[in-house]
Design a protein around this motif. Structure first.
Motif, mmCIF file in Angstrom:
data_model
loop_
_atom_site.group_PDB
_atom_site.id
_atom_site.type_symbol
_atom_site.label_atom_id
_atom_site.label_comp_id
_atom_site.label_asym_id
_atom_site.label_seq_id
_atom_site.Cartn_x
_atom_site.Cartn_y
_atom_site.Cartn_z
ATOM 1 N N ASP A 117 29.439 43.884 50.742
ATOM 2 C CA ASP A 117 30.375 44.815 50.107
ATOM 3 C C ASP A 117 31.815 44.420 50.364
ATOM 4 O OD1 ASP A 117 28.565 46.471 48.841
ATOM 5 O OD2 ASP A 117 28.324 47.792 50.567
ATOM 6 N N LEU A 118 32.103 43.985 51.595
ATOM 7 C CA LEU A 118 33.459 43.548 51.919
ATOM 8 C C LEU A 118 33.841 42.325 51.085
ATOM 9 C CD1 LEU A 118 36.027 43.694 53.613
ATOM 10 C CD2 LEU A 118 34.867 42.331 55.382
ATOM 11 N N SER A 119 32.925 41.374 50.972
ATOM 12 C CA SER A 119 33.175 40.190 50.144
ATOM 13 C C SER A 119 33.404 40.590 48.693
ATOM 14 C CB SER A 119 31.988 39.220 50.230
ATOM 15 O OG SER A 119 31.823 38.730 51.536
ATOM 16 N N GLY A 120 32.601 41.539 48.209
ATOM 17 C CA GLY A 120 32.739 42.003 46.829
ATOM 18 C C GLY A 120 34.070 42.687 46.580
ATOM 19 N N THR A 121 34.518 43.499 47.539
ATOM 20 C CA THR A 121 35.798 44.191 47.388
ATOM 21 C C THR A 121 36.952 43.196 47.329
ATOM 22 O OG1 THR A 121 34.958 46.134 48.557
ATOM 23 C CG2 THR A 121 37.347 45.892 48.410
ATOM 24 N N LEU A 122 36.961 42.232 48.253
ATOM 25 C CA LEU A 122 38.019 41.216 48.254
ATOM 26 C C LEU A 122 37.972 40.386 46.972
ATOM 27 C CD1 LEU A 122 37.793 40.019 51.976
ATOM 28 C CD2 LEU A 122 39.601 41.401 50.934
ATOM 29 N N MET A 123 36.780 40.004 46.565
ATOM 30 C CA MET A 123 36.611 39.231 45.342
ATOM 31 C C MET A 123 37.134 39.987 44.132
ATOM 32 S SD MET A 123 34.410 39.249 42.455
ATOM 33 C CE MET A 123 33.016 40.193 43.055
ATOM 34 N N ALA A 124 36.821 41.274 44.041
ATOM 35 C CA ALA A 124 37.235 42.079 42.896
ATOM 36 C C ALA A 124 38.748 42.254 42.870
ATOM 37 C CB ALA A 124 36.545 43.438 42.944
ATOM 38 N N MET A 125 39.351 42.585 44.010
ATOM 39 C CA MET A 125 40.789 42.812 44.060
ATOM 40 C C MET A 125 41.572 41.542 43.747
ATOM 41 S SD MET A 125 41.067 45.291 47.420
ATOM 42 C CE MET A 125 42.856 45.184 47.393
ATOM 43 N N LEU A 126 41.220 40.459 44.418
ATOM 44 C CA LEU A 126 41.935 39.196 44.203
ATOM 45 C C LEU A 126 41.682 38.652 42.801
ATOM 46 C CD1 LEU A 126 41.287 37.474 47.656
ATOM 47 C CD2 LEU A 126 43.387 38.590 46.871
ATOM 48 N N GLY A 127 40.463 38.847 42.299
ATOM 49 C CA GLY A 127 40.143 38.360 40.959
ATOM 50 C C GLY A 127 40.932 39.085 39.886
ATOM 51 N N LEU A 128 41.029 40.422 40.003
ATOM 52 C CA LEU A 128 41.788 41.187 39.007
ATOM 53 C C LEU A 128 43.270 40.827 39.058
ATOM 54 C CD1 LEU A 128 41.787 43.335 36.822
ATOM 55 C CD2 LEU A 128 42.042 45.079 38.600
ATOM 56 N N ILE A 129 43.805 40.668 40.268
ATOM 57 C CA ILE A 129 45.210 40.253 40.398
ATOM 58 C C ILE A 129 45.421 38.884 39.761
ATOM 59 C CG2 ILE A 129 46.987 39.568 42.063
ATOM 60 C CD1 ILE A 129 45.830 41.735 43.942
ATOM 61 N N ALA A 130 44.470 37.976 40.014
ATOM 62 C CA ALA A 130 44.587 36.627 39.449
ATOM 63 C C ALA A 130 44.549 36.652 37.926
ATOM 64 C CB ALA A 130 43.470 35.741 39.997
ATOM 65 N N VAL A 131 43.688 37.493 37.359
ATOM 66 C CA VAL A 131 43.613 37.608 35.900
ATOM 67 C C VAL A 131 44.942 38.089 35.339
ATOM 68 C CG1 VAL A 131 42.565 38.905 34.004
ATOM 69 C CG2 VAL A 131 41.113 37.938 35.782
ATOM 70 N N LEU A 132 45.513 39.100 35.969
ATOM 71 C CA LEU A 132 46.770 39.671 35.474
ATOM 72 C C LEU A 132 47.946 38.713 35.621
ATOM 73 C CD1 LEU A 132 46.382 43.328 36.816
ATOM 74 C CD2 LEU A 132 46.013 42.491 34.481
ATOM 75 N N ILE A 133 47.926 37.893 36.667
ATOM 76 C CA ILE A 133 49.045 36.974 36.902
ATOM 77 C C ILE A 133 48.847 35.644 36.181
ATOM 78 C CG2 ILE A 133 50.296 35.659 38.654
ATOM 79 C CD1 ILE A 133 49.750 37.916 40.614
ATOM 80 N N TYR A 134 47.656 35.071 36.317
ATOM 81 C CA TYR A 134 47.425 33.717 35.811
ATOM 82 C C TYR A 134 46.560 33.665 34.552
ATOM 83 C CZ TYR A 134 48.907 32.731 40.591
ATOM 84 O OH TYR A 134 49.611 32.683 41.772
ATOM 85 N N GLY A 135 46.064 34.808 34.114
ATOM 86 C CA GLY A 135 45.096 34.802 33.009
ATOM 87 C C GLY A 135 45.731 34.669 31.644
ATOM 88 N N ARG A 136 46.471 33.619 31.446
ATOM 89 C CA ARG A 136 47.100 33.376 30.146
ATOM 90 C C ARG A 136 46.011 33.207 29.082
ATOM 91 N NH1 ARG A 136 48.785 28.958 27.047
ATOM 92 N NH2 ARG A 136 50.689 29.333 25.845
ATOM 93 N N GLY A 137 46.079 33.986 28.045
ATOM 94 C CA GLY A 137 45.089 33.912 26.990
ATOM 95 C C GLY A 137 43.979 34.931 27.108
ATOM 96 N N ILE A 138 43.801 35.527 28.312
ATOM 97 C CA ILE A 138 42.739 36.518 28.465
ATOM 98 C C ILE A 138 43.280 37.859 28.959
ATOM 99 C CG2 ILE A 138 40.940 34.807 28.860
ATOM 100 C CD1 ILE A 138 41.102 35.412 31.831
ATOM 101 N N ARG A 139 44.582 37.905 29.247
ATOM 102 C CA ARG A 139 45.155 39.176 29.726
ATOM 103 C C ARG A 139 45.016 40.292 28.699
ATOM 104 N NH1 ARG A 139 49.329 36.043 32.555
ATOM 105 N NH2 ARG A 139 50.417 35.863 30.557
ATOM 106 N N SER A 140 45.026 39.910 27.420
ATOM 107 C CA SER A 140 44.893 40.920 26.367
ATOM 108 C C SER A 140 43.454 41.056 25.883
ATOM 109 C CB SER A 140 45.789 40.559 25.178
ATOM 110 O OG SER A 140 45.413 39.297 24.638
ATOM 111 N N SER A 141 42.507 40.480 26.635
ATOM 112 C CA SER A 141 41.099 40.596 26.272
ATOM 113 C C SER A 141 40.692 42.063 26.236
ATOM 114 C CB SER A 141 40.239 39.846 27.291
ATOM 115 O OG SER A 141 38.881 39.959 26.986
ATOM 116 N N ALA A 142 39.820 42.402 25.299
ATOM 117 C CA ALA A 142 39.446 43.798 25.090
ATOM 118 C C ALA A 142 38.873 44.449 26.339
ATOM 119 C CB ALA A 142 38.447 43.905 23.940
#
Length: 428
Positions: free
Chosen positions: A19-44
């Protein structure tokens, strides 16, 4: 990626660390999408995540005005938001088929190990083989069986990829596959969960029809005939042995509530006994009464508990034992009304269409697309009888599978500069 691997491998085997790994993965992944996710930030899917948060907030706010004594202290946004953890999973998979299969394979391996180390361990397997219904130390008896059902579907659909190298069967791979397949079949049978049996059968019927249709359309019948026949023969033999071995408990579970089913089919729902099936039907009838009162925005995050606690005519023993409705879509409807249902339906439609477009373009391999479709039918079916997506085990399965599909959809979007439906905002 390390967090994703830890989540996949340890969520069932070592829950706290997983669960701890999942929480860190989810938080960092969402931040990464918002910052670096060029082309997918506006994904539905990101807009649907926002919609889910708004729907939950609206339902909570209106509930606070209408029935403040029954609403939680906050909107509890995680109830729907946790179903969007696949966004982070898809990001860390990086559009890679190899990474997707690796994570899915690690998840299956982790659960197989957990089934021998949690709960009663080997002794529980032996009790199951002796005819007792077992749950492998997972949340309850249904959840353990559900996990084996998902694993079994994957093991069968990915047989050729795992067992063969080119057109050659690799014997040691085939041996490992046979052991894993045998464990999954046995786990499904001794879990004795009827919805999982029927859901797995439905998934295999869908997979068989689609696979045969595709082979005929591509005129590859002769090319795949031999490996397909070998695989089918092994599956049929092992399944037949399992059916014969568990004939007594299998027939007992199937016929146990035939009288209740017959009563429902005849339309006699006034005096349904509180058996396993009867409890579900009574709780669904109770839920329908609450839905009629607030059909569009629901009763808030505590909706399912309100149904079970405050429906006067429900059996007191059932009210004390259960706090959920054994049906995920009904729970969403009670909690968040039609708006919540629309969010879930929009998500399913986006992923289904995206998977189709990515497969048609050659981005998603045939077997992953087939697994995605088969899983969809399985998941919809089993969630009608147990609200898996409301609990950690179901959220885990949901996000790993959807993450593997969405990572390919995003890869298709980046390669074609197209969207599944439409663009909201800039893709930059």
């Amino acid at each position: 990626m390390a967090g994703l691997l830890g989540y996949a491998a340890l969520r069932m085997l070592w829950g706290e660390v997983g669960d701890l790994s999942g929480t860190l993965m989810a938080m960092l992944g969402l931040i990464a999408v918002l910052i670096y996710g060029r082309g997918i930030r506006s994904s539905a899917v990101l807009w649907l995540l926002l919609a889910a948060l708004l729907v939950q907030t609206l339902s909570w706010g209106l509930g606070y005005l209408h029935h403040p004594e029954w609403v939680a202290d906050n909107p509890q946004l995680d109830r729907l938001a946790k179903l969007f953890i696949f966004i982070a999973v898809a990001w860390w998979l990086g559009g890679s088929t190899r990474n997707t299969l690796l994570v899915w394979g690690i998840a299956v391996a982790g659960y197989l190990v957990a089934s021998f180390t949690l709960g009663g361990g080997v002794a529980e397997w032996l009790r199951g083989l002796g005819g007792e219904r077992v749950g492998f130390g997972v949340r309850n008896l249904q959840h353990g069986s559900m996990l084996f059902g998902v694993a079994l579907i994957g093991v069968v659909i990915f047989t050729q990829r795992f067992v063969m190298s080119g057109m050659r069967v690799v014997w040691w791979r085939a041996l490992i596959w046979l052991i894993v397949f045998g464990l999954c079949v046995t786990g499904v049978f001794i879990g004795q969960t009827r919805a999982v049996w029927l859901g797995t059968l439905t998934a295999f019927l869908v997979a068989g029809c689609l696979g045969s249709l595709w082979a005929l359309m591509k005129s590859q019948g002769r090319h795949i005939a031999k490996p397909l026949l070998i695989c089918l023969s092994v599956v049929l033999v092992v399944s037949l042995v399992a059916v014969l071995a568990f004939k007594k408990p299998l027939m007992a579970r199937i016929t146990q509530e035939s009288q209740v089913v017959a009563q429902v089919l005849q339309g006699d729902v006034e005096q349904i006994p509180y058996t396993s099936i009867g409890t579900r039907i009574n709780s669904w009838i109770a839920a329908s009464e609450w839905i009629k009162q607030r059909p569009f925005v629901g009763w808030g995050s505590e909706g399912r508990a309100l149904v079970m606690e405050h429906t006067a005519w429900l059996n007191p023993a059932v009210k004390a034992q259960y706090g959920h409705l054994h049906n995920f879509l009904l729970e969403i409807w009670v909690a968040y009304g039609v708006l919540g249902i629309l969010v879930i339906m929009a998500l399913a439609t986006w992923i289904a269409r995206g998977t189709w477009l990515a497969w048609r373009s050659g981005i998603i391999p045939n077997d992953i697309a087939l697994f995605g479709i088969s899983f969809f039918f399985y998941w919809v079916f089993v969630n009608q009888f147990e609200s898996y997506n409301s609990f950690g085990t179901g959220v885990y399965v949901h996000n790993l599978v959807l993450g593997g599909l969405v990572t390919h959809i995003w890869r298709w979007q980046s390669m074609t500069d197209k969207n599944v439906f439409f663009t909201l905002g800039s893709r930059k």
